[in-house]
Design an enzyme around this catalytic site. Structure first.
Site, PDB file in Angstrom:
ATOM      1  N   LYS A  44       0.743  -1.121  -0.127  1.00 31.43           N
ATOM      2  CA  LYS A  44      -0.022  -0.035  -0.121  1.00 31.43           C
ATOM      3  C   LYS A  44       0.869   0.981  -0.041  1.00 31.43           C
ATOM      4  CE  LYS A  44      -2.501   1.663   3.709  1.00 31.43           C
ATOM      5  NZ  LYS A  44      -2.208   2.947   3.898  1.00 31.43           N
ATOM      6  N   ASP A  71      -3.362   4.242  -1.778  1.00 32.72           N
ATOM      7  CA  ASP A  71      -4.427   4.696  -0.795  1.00 32.72           C
ATOM      8  C   ASP A  71      -4.132   6.219  -0.654  1.00 32.72           C
ATOM      9  OD1 ASP A  71      -5.866   4.792   1.611  1.00 32.72           O
ATOM     10  OD2 ASP A  71      -4.094   4.429   2.839  1.00 32.72           O
ATOM     11  N   LYS A  73      -7.216   8.010  -0.872  1.00 33.68           N
ATOM     12  CA  LYS A  73      -8.593   8.582  -0.657  1.00 33.68           C
ATOM     13  C   LYS A  73      -9.231   9.703  -1.220  1.00 33.68           C
ATOM     14  CE  LYS A  73      -7.557   6.539   4.096  1.00 33.68           C
ATOM     15  NZ  LYS A  73      -6.226   6.541   4.150  1.00 33.68           N
ATOM     16  N   ASP A  76     -13.172  14.813  -3.832  1.00 33.65           N
ATOM     17  CA  ASP A  76     -13.347  16.045  -4.483  1.00 33.65           C
ATOM     18  C   ASP A  76     -14.433  16.084  -5.350  1.00 33.65           C
ATOM     19  OD1 ASP A  76     -12.709  18.521  -5.643  1.00 33.65           O
ATOM     20  OD2 ASP A  76     -10.275  18.258  -5.338  1.00 33.65           O
ATOM     21  N   THR A 135     -11.140   4.929  10.662  1.00 32.68           N
ATOM     22  CA  THR A 135     -11.220   4.631  11.968  1.00 32.68           C
ATOM     23  C   THR A 135     -10.756   5.413  13.072  1.00 32.68           C
ATOM     24  OG1 THR A 135      -9.145   3.406  11.228  1.00 32.68           O
ATOM     25  CG2 THR A 135     -11.170   2.013  11.380  1.00 32.68           C
ATOM     26  N   ARG A 227       3.195  -1.320  10.564  1.00 30.80           N
ATOM     27  CA  ARG A 227       4.251  -1.196  11.345  1.00 30.80           C
ATOM     28  C   ARG A 227       4.547  -2.688  12.099  1.00 30.80           C
ATOM     29  NH1 ARG A 227       1.606   3.873  14.443  1.00 30.80           N
ATOM     30  NH2 ARG A 227      -0.069   2.925  13.477  1.00 30.80           N
TER      31      ARG A 227
HETATM   32  O1  C5P Z   1       0.919   0.363  11.165  1.00 37.51           O
HETATM   33  P1  C5P Z   1      -0.360  -0.147  10.854  1.00 37.51           P
HETATM   34  O2  C5P Z   1      -0.446  -1.467  10.782  1.00 37.51           O
HETATM   35  O3  C5P Z   1      -1.233   0.714  11.733  1.00 37.51           O
HETATM   36  O4  C5P Z   1      -0.861   0.600   9.547  1.00 37.51           O
HETATM   37  C1  C5P Z   1      -2.095   0.621   9.079  1.00 37.51           C
HETATM   38  C2  C5P Z   1      -2.401   1.245   7.882  1.00 37.51           C
HETATM   39  O5  C5P Z   1      -3.596   1.303   7.374  1.00 37.51           O
HETATM   40  C3  C5P Z   1      -1.785   2.893   7.723  1.00 37.51           C
HETATM   41  O6  C5P Z   1      -1.091   3.023   6.608  1.00 37.51           O
HETATM   42  C4  C5P Z   1      -3.005   3.691   7.982  1.00 37.51           C
HETATM   43  O7  C5P Z   1      -2.874   4.745   7.519  1.00 37.51           O
HETATM   44  C5  C5P Z   1      -3.912   2.738   7.241  1.00 37.51           C
HETATM   45  N1  C5P Z   1      -5.447   2.838   7.605  1.00 37.51           N
HETATM   46  C6  C5P Z   1      -6.006   2.745   9.035  1.00 37.51           C
HETATM   47  N2  C5P Z   1      -7.336   2.926   9.184  1.00 37.51           N
HETATM   48  C7  C5P Z   1      -8.050   3.236   8.237  1.00 37.51           C
HETATM   49  C8  C5P Z   1      -7.459   3.373   6.886  1.00 37.51           C
HETATM   50  C9  C5P Z   1      -6.183   3.120   6.584  1.00 37.51           C
HETATM   51  O8  C5P Z   1      -5.116   2.547   9.713  1.00 37.51           O
HETATM   52  N3  C5P Z   1      -9.440   3.317   8.587  1.00 37.51           N
END
Ligand code: C5P
Length: 251
Positions: A44, A71, A73, A76, A135, A227
């Site tokens: 992503k 990603d 999003k 517009d 979220t 992460r």
């Molecule tokens: O590091 P982690 O596993 O928390 O990363 C989750 C990824 O998913 C990040 O890139 C975050 O921006 C993305 N994301 C999220 N919640 C959402 C949409 C996208 O955590 N609702």
């Protein structure tokens, strides 16, 4: 196991992991890509890396055969989002997303524009999915912007709007999977879930997490994991550990 989710039958669990390339430059991204290419289904690229590295990097990675979920999003006016979506398709990404809050016309015109350009230029059509409610938003955040209905109502309203306008699925918290499957009957409606943490791992800034096994059992099609994999000392080991926790019955 629950009802078959959209891709459960045809796609292996390994291919259902999307690694979030949340890194600050091309060198760091290449590092992760070299290590994990072939180990997971897709990567992503979000706002941070896109802003740092640009569209040329996305094209280069996509042309090398790596599946990219772009990603950004988009949100517009319909014409602008549809035009940006055409360029995303031309970059060769596997999937990209928009905000469902942009509305029915924005989503419909985006799908139409993508279908049209892919047919005309003989391209593989990217999957188009929508974010319902971020979220990171809760009831208070929604009230701040004038939305008085509970988060769950907004999630199901926007998931329905997304499906009605022929998008392929949504990005959602794993806790919302049941609600979305109740709202949208189509079995092939994809649910892509971030907020995944291995058992005993730190939650970082994610507030409502699930393990990958829980999310898959709940009906998630793709898991976005950042992460816990990207910052692991042994990234391949982290992926394999997640896969071993998932077990073989859902491969
Ligand atoms: O590091 P982690 O596993 O928390 O990363 C989750 C990824 O998913 C990040 O890139 C975050 O921006 C993305 N994301 C999220 N919640 C959402 C949409 C996208 O955590 N609702």
């Amino acid at each position: 196991m629950t009802e078959p989710a959209a891709v459960k039958q045809t796609v292996s669990v390994r291919e259902r992991i999307i690694v979030a390339l949340d890194v600050e430059n091309v060198a760091a991204a290449r590092d992760v890509l070299e290590e994990l290419r072939g180990e997971v289904g897709a990567f992503k690229i979000g706002l941070q890396l896109f802003t740092a590295a640009g569209a040329a990097f996305v094209r280069e990675v996509a042309e090398s055969g790596v599946k990219i979920f772009l990603d950004l999003k988009f949100h517009d006016i319909p014409n602008t989002v549809a035009s940006a979506a055409v360029e995303a398709a031309r970059l060769g990404v596997w999937m990209f997303n928009v905000h469902a809050l942009g509305g029915a016309e924005m989503m419909r015109r985006t799908v139409d524009a993508v279908n049209e350009v892919c047919e005309r230029e003989n391209r593989t059509r990217p999957k188009v999915i929508a974010v319902t409610v971020l979220t990171s938003s809760n009831a208070e955040t929604l009230t701040e912007v004038g939305i008085e209905s509970p988060v769950e109502n907004e999630v199901s309203r926007l998931a329905k709007l997304t499906a009605d306008n022929r998008l392929d699925g949504v990005v959602a918290s794993p806790h919302e999977i049941g609600l979305i499957r109740e709202t949208v009957a189509a079995k092939d409606f994809m649910i892509v879930t971030p907020g995944i943490r291995p058992i005993n791992a730190t939650n970082d800034d994610q507030k409502r997490v699930m393990t990958s096994a829980e999310a898959i059992a709940a009906g998630s099609d793709y898991l976005v994991i950042g992460r816990p994999i990207v910052q692991a000392k042994d990234r391949v080991g982290a992926v394999n550990e997640i896969l071993s926790n998932l077990g073989s019955d859902i491969q």
